[in-house]
Scaffold this motif. Sequence first.
Motif, PDB file in Angstrom:
ATOM      1  N   THR A   1       0.844  -1.181   0.000  1.00 36.00           N
ATOM      2  CA  THR A   1       0.000   0.000   0.000  1.00 36.00           C
ATOM      3  C   THR A   1       0.888   1.241   0.000  1.00 36.00           C
ATOM      4  O   THR A   1       2.015   1.185   0.499  1.00 36.00           O
ATOM      5  CB  THR A   1      -0.906   0.013   1.248  1.00 36.00           C
ATOM      6  N   PRO A   2       0.462   2.365  -0.576  1.00 35.61           N
ATOM      7  CA  PRO A   2      -0.867   2.631  -1.144  1.00 35.61           C
ATOM      8  C   PRO A   2      -1.002   2.253  -2.615  1.00 35.61           C
ATOM      9  O   PRO A   2      -2.043   2.506  -3.217  1.00 35.61           O
ATOM     10  CB  PRO A   2      -0.984   4.149  -0.979  1.00 35.61           C
TER      11      PRO A   2
ATOM     12  N   GLU B   1      -3.934  -2.317  -3.067  1.00 29.07           N
ATOM     13  CA  GLU B   1      -4.771  -2.470  -1.879  1.00 29.07           C
ATOM     14  C   GLU B   1      -4.252  -3.605  -0.994  1.00 29.07           C
ATOM     15  O   GLU B   1      -3.729  -4.607  -1.493  1.00 29.07           O
ATOM     16  CB  GLU B   1      -6.219  -2.755  -2.285  1.00 29.07           C
TER      17      GLU B   1
ATOM     18  N   ASN C   1      -4.681  -7.229  -1.746  1.00 30.24           N
ATOM     19  CA  ASN C   1      -4.146  -7.707  -3.023  1.00 30.24           C
ATOM     20  C   ASN C   1      -2.624  -7.810  -3.065  1.00 30.24           C
ATOM     21  O   ASN C   1      -2.066  -8.254  -4.069  1.00 30.24           O
ATOM     22  CB  ASN C   1      -4.592  -6.775  -4.156  1.00 30.24           C
TER      23      ASN C   1
ATOM     24  N   GLY D   1      -8.402  -3.108  -7.339  1.00 32.50           N
ATOM     25  CA  GLY D   1      -7.602  -2.856  -6.149  1.00 32.50           C
ATOM     26  C   GLY D   1      -6.180  -2.416  -6.383  1.00 32.50           C
ATOM     27  O   GLY D   1      -5.250  -2.927  -5.738  1.00 32.50           O
TER      28      GLY D   1
ATOM     29  N   ASP E   1      -3.961   1.435  -7.169  1.00 33.76           N
ATOM     30  CA  ASP E   1      -4.073   2.879  -7.306  1.00 33.76           C
ATOM     31  C   ASP E   1      -3.897   3.270  -8.772  1.00 33.76           C
ATOM     32  O   ASP E   1      -2.866   2.970  -9.375  1.00 33.76           O
ATOM     33  CB  ASP E   1      -3.005   3.571  -6.465  1.00 33.76           C
TER      34      ASP E   1
END
Length: 430
Positions: free
Chosen positions: A163-164, A167, A170, A271, A273
């Motif tokens: 992350t980020p 997710e 995942n 999932g 970014d």
Amino acid sequence: MGETGKLPPGFEDVLNFRLSDAIFGRRARRFFMGASIPDGYFKYTSKYKPKPLSELEQMTLLTSMGGNTGWHNLIMRGERYAPYLSNYAGSAGGRTFPSAAGFHTSELFFTDDEGVYIFKTRDAPAMAERDEDGMFNVDELLEAHRSCVHKIYDGRLKIPPETPHIEAHNTWVVNHPGTTMVIPVGDLAQHILAGICYFVQNGICFYDDVNGKQMDGIEQFSDIVDVKEPYPLTFLEMWSLSELTTELGISCYAGMLMLQAMGLGGWLFNGMDPFSVLGASGDPEVPGLGFRYDTDERWSLPNPTGLEGVFEGFTPPHYRNMRHAVDALMERKFGPGGPYNPETPGYYKDTAGVRSSAQVPDEHFKECAALQAQYIYDTFGKFPGTVPSMFVLPYLQAHHLDLDFYDRFYGKGAYLKTHAEHMKKWHPDE
């Protein structure tokens, strides 16, 4: 589809697989050969090495998600401008997924252990001939689509499993060795520009509801659009974003159904970014797809605009101004290979007559579209004004399942017969 030539017996399963089984057998199956869940109830480490998809498996999946399926049928009539043919479509070719009014502004990117690629089919003509039953020869179709794969970078897409960028649920599974991840990317700038042209064709213009004002100069086009009852700009951009998201999602869903027929694992998801994926995270260690992007104090988020020489949005800096972008869109539609160029082939009995029956926009029309687009760019510092120029969501990952994991934790029916027999039928030598 037609005969399969020397394709493996698993491909016969694809051709004979029932659509109802694909729909009702669809399930996210995440645990792949080489995967590991380090803790919790599903703690498990695969005893197998990661197994990448073969070239044939990738081509079958990609062609199902974004392959050319012959000539676009076009839209036959619009009451407001009859007897002209509608002139909305951006591409003369159709693909495995629909696009609003035939705009087709997206392309597929994908990554595996060897590299990052683009699968360019957006402006492809018909790539294989249909037989009398309206179907294609499999070997011919797959071979034609191999030429659409272009490598951009060596090595897997550089996004760390943390992350980020990815997710939390995942991080253990997305973009790991052995997997193929497909990333449909839409040129939302072009989609909205095509939308403006669509609305102008139907007598509609827009006002700036964000700042509460009419677009300067729009009154000079009162002969072709209703300047007294304009639509709000945010409606245009929200509507277009929804259309494009639907397009990208259907592409991924087509791939998801194909995974069932092929007996591959994987799933459709969102999932990751999107800015990390495109390359706009701001972290040089996370280049993603490497799209150029801009930031501005007026915006809460960075704005990716394209990958130079590969996939450029219809907006500055890739075009001098929005009039230049309008001209480029008109060239895509009416220039060589475009859906409304009489020299473009097709399968009508009088293809030239059909293609030349669409109304060619005049200077007044193009100026009306360009004025609105330029107003948006000048006012908000980018085009479009309230949504990204480039859009990505969702994604599809494909991989070889570790059936031992499912046998360990699940009862019967956790996977299909095609999954159970995949290795035997697609990789008999292994």
